[in-house]
Enzyme design. Structure first.
Site, short mmCIF file in Angstrom:
data_model
loop_
_atom_site.label_atom_id
_atom_site.label_comp_id
_atom_site.label_asym_id
_atom_site.label_seq_id
_atom_site.Cartn_x
_atom_site.Cartn_y
_atom_site.Cartn_z
N GLU A 285 0.87 -1.17 0.00
CA GLU A 285 0.00 0.00 0.00
C GLU A 285 0.91 1.22 0.00
O GLU A 285 1.54 1.55 1.01
CB GLU A 285 -0.92 0.02 1.22
CG GLU A 285 -1.90 1.20 1.18
CD GLU A 285 -2.75 1.31 2.42
OE1 GLU A 285 -3.12 2.45 2.75
OE2 GLU A 285 -3.03 0.28 3.04
N CYS B 68 -2.78 8.70 2.67
CA CYS B 68 -2.57 8.17 1.33
C CYS B 68 -3.77 8.40 0.45
O CYS B 68 -3.65 8.49 -0.78
CB CYS B 68 -2.20 6.69 1.39
SG CYS B 68 -3.40 5.68 2.29
#
Length: 465
Positions: free
Chosen positions: A232, A266
């Site tokens: 990720e 993010c």
């Protein structure tokens, strides 16, 4: 003498804590203990018992929530109320994953076939290494720790150096849960030792959350191993405000999506494309909302709702992107001096909330991950132009569409290169939905029932009577 890591406060730039680091031999000893535990009773422990143990862990962690929040605010400078929100988010995800474990891990029986019994069973992978990130140390960790343990794996958790103490919070919460020795352990280690752990053949799977550069390095390290690897990584998440959207409502929500956690998410909003017919009211409202933030240290002033970024180096990088954009013709919407952001000066980790217009994709602010409380806003003429610009990125984590026309949003969403498409919201993970990215945002899945699939392997049973 153990090696010590110093943790520097982003709010004061002073050392606020030291944490002991494991040597390579100590870390590999924990790997060995994890491997022993993975081949022992844990994988044979009933799922019902594993659920009970993990539930006790969650209960204990949440019960200590206020202390957890205060410590986190100290470590990363985030406003205390937002740290409390992370504890609530941890609980929401954990409880949901616990609630679906029975179904997600159940045997899957195939349609009847005369003379045969056929089904698929999910088996644990073994030793799972989870490398977490400092920006949301608990939300990132819970995505992997909970399903990995429920599936019968053993877990090694490495938190980022800035948030090493957060791993210790998990150890404390597990201490009264009844979890067997070696099933959950933490690894406070430096990058070199982390590389040795990743290379170790006893580690069967890893999930890394962090930068693209870090993801590439982890991929290189494990390239000679046939092991699973989830990544990720970064994001440059776009939003598109269509002609039929409410520009004031969209501006308020998208500014929050860009500024929350000082933009260090993010899936935070880093690019906004607004239809030309509502562009002017949108940017006026965005400037107004951004100027209302109170920047500072919430442990000193509870009214603060925007903290520093994680370090002076990070702040310098953000300022560099703004400087590049302004030199190429961008305009700042927020008058930082008038809005009272004097604390946001070079040499500190404080960055004022800012929106830029007159931007284009030649500017770093529209192409590189910023990870700060800054967003660029571009005017567009059509859905087609918005789609082209939204996809013009190395990243593909989430995308947000603002419109009253759900069918139009679905058509646009089908064209977007992203792991998640939002309608009239942004910057939020629903634990019932898979969390994944495309392009440089990474690979693999966490959350939802698919998150369990990533942490298990299918075994086929094909019996002839």
């Amino acid at each position: 003498m153990p090696q010590l890591h110093q943790i520097v406060s982003p709010t004061t730039n002073a050392v606020i804590a030291t944490h002991s680091l494991l040597s390579e031999s100590e870390a590999l000893s924990r790997v060995a203990a994890s491997k022993t535990a993975s081949g022992g009773a844990w994988r044979k422990t009933s799922l019902e018992t594993r659920i009970q143990i993990v539930s006790k862990f969650v209960d204990a962690f949440v019960a200590d929530g206020e202390a957890v929040a205060v410590e986190l605010a100290t470590l990363i400078g985030r406003p205390i109320q937002h740290c409390r929100n992370e504890v609530r988010g941890f609980e929401e995800r954990a409880r949901y994953l616990l609630s679906i474990a029975q179904e997600a891990l159940a045997d899957k029986h195939l349609p009847p076939k005369e003379g045969f019994t056929r089904f698929i069973r999910r088996e644990p992978l073994g030793v799972v290494l989870i490398i977490s990130a400092w920006n949301y140390p608990y939300l990132v960790s819970v995505n992997g720790v909970i399903p990995a343990l429920l599936a019968g794996n053993t877990v090694l958790l490495k938190q980022a150096p800035q948030t090493f103490p957060c791993a210790d919070r998990f150890v404390k919460a597990f201490s009264g849960s009844g979890i067997p020795e070696g099933v959950f352990q933490v690894l406070p280690i430096d990058h070199a030792v982390a590389g040795s752990v990743l290379k170790d053949p006893r580690v069967n799977h890893a999930h890394f959350t962090g930068s693209v550069r870090g993801g590439r390095e982890v991929s290189r390290i494990v390239a000679d191993k046939f092991m699973g690897l989830g990544l990720e990584l970064g994001g440059k998440d776009p939003a598109y405000v269509r002609h039929d959207a409410d520009p004031l409502h969209a501006a308020e929500n998208l500014v929050d999506g860009a500024m929350y956690n000082s933009g260090q998410s993010c899936c935070g909003i880093e690019r906004i494309y607004v239809h030309e017919s509502i562009y002017e009211p949108f940017i006026a409202e965005a400037a107004r909302v951004a100027s209302l933030y109170k920047l500072g240290d919430s442990l000193v002033d509870p009214a603060v709702n925007l903290g520093p970024v994680v370090s002076i180096a990070a702040a310098d990088g953000i300022r560099g992107q703004i400087k590049d954009a302004v030199e190429k013709g961008a305009k700042l919407l927020v008058d930082e001096e008038k809005a009272g952001f004097a604390i946001a000066r070079p040499g500190t980790a404080y960055v004022a909330p800012q929106a830029l217009v007159n931007v284009d994709h030649s500017m770093r602010i529209m192409k590189e991950e910023t990870f700060g409380p800054v967003v660029g806003v571009m005017k567009v003429k059509s859905d087609e132009e918005a789609i082209r610009l939204m996809n013009d990125s190395d990243f593909g984590l989430t995308a947000s569409i603002w419109t009253k026309d759900q069918q139009a949003a679905l058509a646009i969403g089908n064209e977007l290169e992203s792991g998640t498409v939002f309608l009239n919201r942004c910057d939020y993970l629903d634990p019932a939905l898979p969390w994944s990215g495309v392009k440089d945002s990474g690979r693999g899945v966490t959350l939802s029932s698919l998150g369990f699939d990533a942490l298990t392997r299918p075994k086929a049973f094909h019996f002839r009577h």
